[in-house]
Design an enzyme around this catalytic site. Structure first.
Site, PDB file in Angstrom:
ATOM      1  N   ASP A  12      -0.046   9.194   0.499  1.00 19.39           N
ATOM      2  CA  ASP A  12       0.477  10.543   0.228  1.00 19.39           C
ATOM      3  C   ASP A  12       1.963  10.622  -0.144  1.00 19.39           C
ATOM      4  O   ASP A  12       2.807  10.053   0.556  1.00 19.39           O
ATOM      5  CB  ASP A  12       0.324  11.439   1.465  1.00 19.39           C
ATOM      6  CG  ASP A  12      -1.043  11.344   2.115  1.00 19.39           C
ATOM      7  OD1 ASP A  12      -1.880  10.557   1.665  1.00 19.39           O
ATOM      8  OD2 ASP A  12      -1.238  12.070   3.096  1.00 19.39           O
ATOM      9  N   TRP A  26       3.294   9.879   9.904  1.00 20.51           N
ATOM     10  CA  TRP A  26       2.368  10.326   8.873  1.00 20.51           C
ATOM     11  C   TRP A  26       2.967  11.489   8.076  1.00 20.51           C
ATOM     12  O   TRP A  26       4.135  11.839   8.231  1.00 20.51           O
ATOM     13  CB  TRP A  26       1.024  10.687   9.517  1.00 20.51           C
ATOM     14  CG  TRP A  26       0.274   9.468  10.021  1.00 20.51           C
ATOM     15  CD1 TRP A  26       0.736   8.180  10.103  1.00 20.51           C
ATOM     16  CD2 TRP A  26      -1.067   9.443  10.510  1.00 20.51           C
ATOM     17  NE1 TRP A  26      -0.246   7.361  10.601  1.00 20.51           N
ATOM     18  CE2 TRP A  26      -1.358   8.093  10.861  1.00 20.51           C
ATOM     19  CE3 TRP A  26      -2.061  10.401  10.689  1.00 20.51           C
ATOM     20  CZ2 TRP A  26      -2.605   7.713  11.380  1.00 20.51           C
ATOM     21  CZ3 TRP A  26      -3.299  10.031  11.197  1.00 20.51           C
ATOM     22  CH2 TRP A  26      -3.563   8.693  11.538  1.00 20.51           C
ATOM     23  N   SER A  27       2.116  12.097   7.253  1.00 19.58           N
ATOM     24  CA  SER A  27       2.621  12.992   6.205  1.00 19.58           C
ATOM     25  C   SER A  27       3.326  14.244   6.711  1.00 19.58           C
ATOM     26  O   SER A  27       3.101  14.708   7.824  1.00 19.58           O
ATOM     27  CB  SER A  27       1.466  13.410   5.293  1.00 19.58           C
ATOM     28  OG  SER A  27       1.080  12.270   4.555  1.00 19.58           O
ATOM     29  N   ASP A  43     -10.974  16.153   3.772  1.00 17.66           N
ATOM     30  CA  ASP A  43     -11.223  14.792   4.212  1.00 17.66           C
ATOM     31  C   ASP A  43     -12.670  14.377   3.929  1.00 17.66           C
ATOM     32  O   ASP A  43     -12.938  13.210   3.632  1.00 17.66           O
ATOM     33  CB  ASP A  43     -10.920  14.720   5.714  1.00 17.66           C
ATOM     34  CG  ASP A  43     -10.752  13.303   6.203  1.00 17.66           C
ATOM     35  OD1 ASP A  43     -10.579  12.395   5.365  1.00 17.66           O
ATOM     36  OD2 ASP A  43     -10.804  13.090   7.419  1.00 17.66           O
ATOM     37  N   TRP A  53       0.835  -1.212   0.000  1.00 18.10           N
ATOM     38  CA  TRP A  53       0.000   0.000   0.000  1.00 18.10           C
ATOM     39  C   TRP A  53       0.872   1.265   0.000  1.00 18.10           C
ATOM     40  O   TRP A  53       1.843   1.337   0.756  1.00 18.10           O
ATOM     41  CB  TRP A  53      -0.872   0.003   1.263  1.00 18.10           C
ATOM     42  CG  TRP A  53      -1.503   1.325   1.578  1.00 18.10           C
ATOM     43  CD1 TRP A  53      -0.932   2.373   2.269  1.00 18.10           C
ATOM     44  CD2 TRP A  53      -2.811   1.771   1.210  1.00 18.10           C
ATOM     45  NE1 TRP A  53      -1.817   3.424   2.342  1.00 18.10           N
ATOM     46  CE2 TRP A  53      -2.982   3.071   1.705  1.00 18.10           C
ATOM     47  CE3 TRP A  53      -3.871   1.181   0.505  1.00 18.10           C
ATOM     48  CZ2 TRP A  53      -4.154   3.808   1.524  1.00 18.10           C
ATOM     49  CZ3 TRP A  53      -5.044   1.906   0.330  1.00 18.10           C
ATOM     50  CH2 TRP A  53      -5.173   3.200   0.832  1.00 18.10           C
ATOM     51  N   ILE A  54       0.491   2.250  -0.817  1.00 13.56           N
ATOM     52  CA  ILE A  54       1.079   3.592  -0.682  1.00 13.56           C
ATOM     53  C   ILE A  54      -0.039   4.625  -0.646  1.00 13.56           C
ATOM     54  O   ILE A  54      -1.117   4.421  -1.196  1.00 13.56           O
ATOM     55  CB  ILE A  54       2.087   3.941  -1.808  1.00 13.56           C
ATOM     56  CG1 ILE A  54       1.399   4.222  -3.148  1.00 13.56           C
ATOM     57  CG2 ILE A  54       3.124   2.836  -1.962  1.00 13.56           C
ATOM     58  CD1 ILE A  54       2.342   4.830  -4.184  1.00 13.56           C
ATOM     59  N   TRP A  64      -4.132   0.065   4.083  1.00 11.17           N
ATOM     60  CA  TRP A  64      -3.517   1.095   4.909  1.00 11.17           C
ATOM     61  C   TRP A  64      -3.186   0.550   6.299  1.00 11.17           C
ATOM     62  O   TRP A  64      -3.958  -0.230   6.876  1.00 11.17           O
ATOM     63  CB  TRP A  64      -4.464   2.297   5.028  1.00 11.17           C
ATOM     64  CG  TRP A  64      -3.858   3.449   5.751  1.00 11.17           C
ATOM     65  CD1 TRP A  64      -3.067   4.426   5.229  1.00 11.17           C
ATOM     66  CD2 TRP A  64      -3.991   3.731   7.152  1.00 11.17           C
ATOM     67  NE1 TRP A  64      -2.689   5.299   6.224  1.00 11.17           N
ATOM     68  CE2 TRP A  64      -3.237   4.905   7.404  1.00 11.17           C
ATOM     69  CE3 TRP A  64      -4.653   3.115   8.211  1.00 11.17           C
ATOM     70  CZ2 TRP A  64      -3.147   5.477   8.677  1.00 11.17           C
ATOM     71  CZ3 TRP A  64      -4.557   3.685   9.483  1.00 11.17           C
ATOM     72  CH2 TRP A  64      -3.813   4.863   9.704  1.00 11.17           C
ATOM     73  N   GLU A  99      -6.728  18.527   5.431  1.00 15.70           N
ATOM     74  CA  GLU A  99      -5.521  17.701   5.423  1.00 15.70           C
ATOM     75  C   GLU A  99      -4.530  18.282   4.423  1.00 15.70           C
ATOM     76  O   GLU A  99      -4.903  19.023   3.504  1.00 15.70           O
ATOM     77  CB  GLU A  99      -5.852  16.268   4.979  1.00 15.70           C
ATOM     78  CG  GLU A  99      -6.800  15.536   5.917  1.00 15.70           C
ATOM     79  CD  GLU A  99      -6.865  14.045   5.569  1.00 15.70           C
ATOM     80  OE1 GLU A  99      -6.435  13.248   6.408  1.00 15.70           O
ATOM     81  OE2 GLU A  99      -7.335  13.682   4.487  1.00 15.70           O
ATOM     82  N   ASP A 134       0.078  17.028   9.045  1.00 17.69           N
ATOM     83  CA  ASP A 134       0.550  17.327   7.687  1.00 17.69           C
ATOM     84  C   ASP A 134       1.209  18.703   7.548  1.00 17.69           C
ATOM     85  O   ASP A 134       0.748  19.548   6.765  1.00 17.69           O
ATOM     86  CB  ASP A 134      -0.591  17.199   6.659  1.00 17.69           C
ATOM     87  CG  ASP A 134      -1.366  15.902   6.785  1.00 17.69           C
ATOM     88  OD1 ASP A 134      -0.777  14.924   7.286  1.00 17.69           O
ATOM     89  OD2 ASP A 134      -2.541  15.864   6.396  1.00 17.69           O
TER      90      ASP A 134
END
Ligand SMILES: *[C@@H]1O[C@H](CO)[C@@H](O)[C@H](O)[C@H]1NC(C)=O
Ligand SMILES: *[C@@H]1O[C@H](CO)[C@@H](O)[C@H](O)[C@H]1NC(C)=O
Ligand SMILES: *[C@@H]1O[C@H](CO)[C@@H](O)[C@H](O)[C@H]1NC(C)=O
Ligand SMILES: *[C@H]1O[C@@H](CO)[C@H](O)[C@@H](O)[C@@H]1NC(C)=O
Length: 575
Positions: free
Chosen positions: A64, A123-124, A264, A61-62, A88, A242, A188
């Site tokens: 962002d 996370w991002s 979102d 899985w990929i 995810w 986001e 983010d």
């Protein structure tokens, strides 16, 4: 000099070792977590629907794109990655490097849970190249309490252009959620920028009930950050914001600042641009532009969590990366062993009329063009179609075509007043590629099977709205696959071209890549990305057609179609 050779298997083993120690509580997120599917047996990664020249890791899985940057002659792409499965979860920053944005070398993950401030996920976030040339990464960590906190990381060895290893200082997190901030909706961070007062600034996305916010933080030393007293940079009544992105476009007096957010609630992105005052950190979008769902989009299809970077190697230019998720089922993804693709990197600039941003695949993509098919001045009569022959693998191609409406615009269908204020997607759902029209629908059938039972339409349709011509551009995948469980929305946008002024001409470029149909209309005024899963129209069995399902003749003034070579995605570093 020969460098270490990292085989794919070694890479996976490394990931597993790195990830075995921490436990993986289910974090609060916008992604559905499927713990039962976190399996080591990823199944078959090779698949007829894998892309040939869009970025994908070998498996899993990929989501962002993260921390994109250019450093010492090397492009870096980090991305959200699950090292264990095609769903995810277990999120780390995977890392790939390139010298041309086309061919990639996969490295070990750069950032993965190691400390209390990111033990539940990395996370991002974004990269900032500091004035001394040192890159810094800001990312969201999920801490032991499930809070979203912003952390900084620096390269361990600045002399390594691949920046393989990253160090997280013990003073993290540098931006914890302050009082009044929702700690499970605070993430983010953007690339930071330096104000004339010598203070760094960056923006973090959050929400306050239904209000989405881009909160501005400032710092003198990149370590100690405080929210700006003047309040958020911007906000909107649209739910969680986001992946904000904030950057200048244009030059001199024409400079505008763009603010992009990923909503979102809709799972689409919207942007405004306007003036940004460095002295008091005030951002005022241009009056004509709307926030939220009425706003402009980079892409009117499947494109999310995007991020830009300034490519100082080239002119400089601003380059946009975005994530295209799958439109098949989770069970399909588990069977395929992979999920998620990065859209083609796109050069991004302000339109000369100042009304919108423009995008075009970076020129480097053209280095993959092979065998070429060329058509000039071919009439496509009302209700007709023809096959573009001569491509070896029409499922992996780059097609540039210029249409001209030669029969006049008189027969344009009336624009239903009920559609005023509706989005283009609704209009295209009502008037798809198979609904005969006055002027259009005309365009391409891509990934078509020989009997045309499977086909994805990329087309234009012209309406007459009280004497004003409205041009719809649409990707219609409703017939793209025999499989009937797929998500097949008609993605569409109204494209700002005045056909009366262009002599009825409208250009289209479509990047076809097995399960990816990425289209650019009007020289980059409109982008639409769709994911499709043909069962017959795969590989060299796929076909390409030009069609005209309207009452008015059109002409293909030029068509240049190219077979595309596959990008080299390797785990071996050759220098
Ligand atoms: C905080 O965010 C979470 C996650 O989106 C949400 O469930 C919760 O309702 C939010 N709390 C408040 C007070 O807005
Ligand atoms: C910020 O500064 C600009 C010009 O210096 C001024 O026009 C604007 O009103 C200021 N905004 C705020 C919120 O202080
Ligand atoms: C396309 O074909 C036309 C006419 O056959 C020719 O004049 C033109 O040079 C060709 N273009 C390319 C790029 O091959
Ligand atoms: C991509 O997948 C489709 C089909 O499952 C969803 O409807 C979208 O919301 C999703 N997009 C994103 C950005 O997650």
């Amino acid at each position: 000099m020969g460098m270490a050779i990292i085989q794919a298997r070694t890479w996976v083993v490394f990931l597993l070792l790195a990830l075995l120690s921490p436990s993986w509580p289910v974090a609060e997120a916008s992604h559905h977590v499927s713990p039962d599917l976190q399996s080591l047996d990823a199944g078959l990664a090779a698949d007829a629907l894998r892309t040939g020249y869009h970025f994908q890791p070998p498996m899993h899985w990929i989501n962002d794109p993260n921390g994109v940057m250019y450093y010492k002659g090397v492009y870096h792409l980090f991305y959200q990655y699950n090292p264990k499965a095609a769903v995810w979860g277990n999120i780390v920053w995977a890392h790939a490097v390139s010298t041309d944005l086309v061919n990639w070398v996969m490295l070990e993950p750069a950032i993965y849970p190691t400390a209390p401030f990111d033990v539940n996920g990395c996370w991002s976030g974004s990269a900032t190249v500091l004035p001394d040339g040192r890159p810094a990464i800001m990312y969201t960590g999920i801490d032991g309490d499930g809070r979203q906190v912003q952390n900084v990381a620096y390269p361990k060895d600045l002399s390594d252009p691949y920046l393989r290893e990253w160090v997280k200082p013990d003073y993290n997190p540098v931006i914890p959620p302050g009082s009044g901030v929702n700690a499970t909706a605070f993430r983010d961070p953007t690339t930071a920028w330096l104000g004339p007062d010598g203070l760094w600034r960056l923006v973090v996305g959050t929400k306050d009930n239904h209000r989405g916010l881009a909160v501005l933080y400032r710092s003198r030393d990149f370590q100690s950050w405080a929210p700006a007293e003047g309040g958020p940079l911007h906000h909107g009544d649209t739910g969680m914001w986001e992946c904000p992105d904030f950057y200048p476009v244009g030059d001199g007096a024409q400079t505008k600042h763009v603010l992009k957010v990923s909503l979102d609630l809709t799972r689409f992105e919207y942007y405004t641009f306007g003036s940004y005052d460095h002295a008091n950190d005030t951002y005022v979008p241009d009056a004509a532009l709307a926030d939220g769902e009425r706003g402009l989009r980079y892409d009117y299809g499947n494109f999310y969590a995007s991020k830009t970077f300034l490519d100082t190697a080239n002119k400089p230019r601003r380059v946009l990366w975005g994530w295209a998720n799958e439109s098949d089922s989770t069970a399909d993804d588990v069977r395929k062993g992979w999920a998620g693709v990065q859209a083609i990197p796109r050069k991004l600039w302000l339109a000369p009329d100042g009304k919108q941003l423009m995008q075009w695949p970076v020129a480097e993509v053209e280095s993959l063009r092979g065998n070429h098919v060329n058509i000039t001045d071919r009439l496509v009569e009302a209700g007709s179609y023809f096959e573009v022959q001569g491509l070896m693998i029409p499922a992996q191609a780059d097609v540039e075509v210029s249409f001209a409406v030669v029969g006049g615009l008189d027969k344009a269908e009336p624009f239903d007043p009920a559609w005023r204020g509706a989005d283009a997607q609704t209009v295209c759902a009502a008037r798809g590629a198979d609904a005969e029209g006055g002027v259009g629908p005309f365009g391409l059938w891509v990934l078509a099977s020989d009997q045309l039972k499977e086909r994805t339409a990329v087309f234009f349709r012209v309406f007459n709205d009280d004497g004003k011509h409205v041009v719809l551009m649409c990707n219609d995948p409703s017939r793209s696959s025999y499989a009937d469980h797929l998500y097949k929305p008609t993605f569409a946008g109204f494209i700002d071209v005045d056909l009366a002024k262009t002599g009825g001409k409208i250009p289209l470029r479509t990047l076809i890549d097995h399960s990816m149909v990425e289209s650019f209309g009007g020289h980059g005024k409109m982008s639409i990305l769709s994911r499709v899963y043909p069962t017959q129209a795969v590989g060299d069995k796929a076909r390409l057609y030009v069609f005209n399902n309207g009452e008015t003749d059109v002409k293909v003034t030029h068509l240049n179609a190219y077979d595309m070579r596959s990008a080299k995605i390797s785990t071996e570093i050759d220098r």
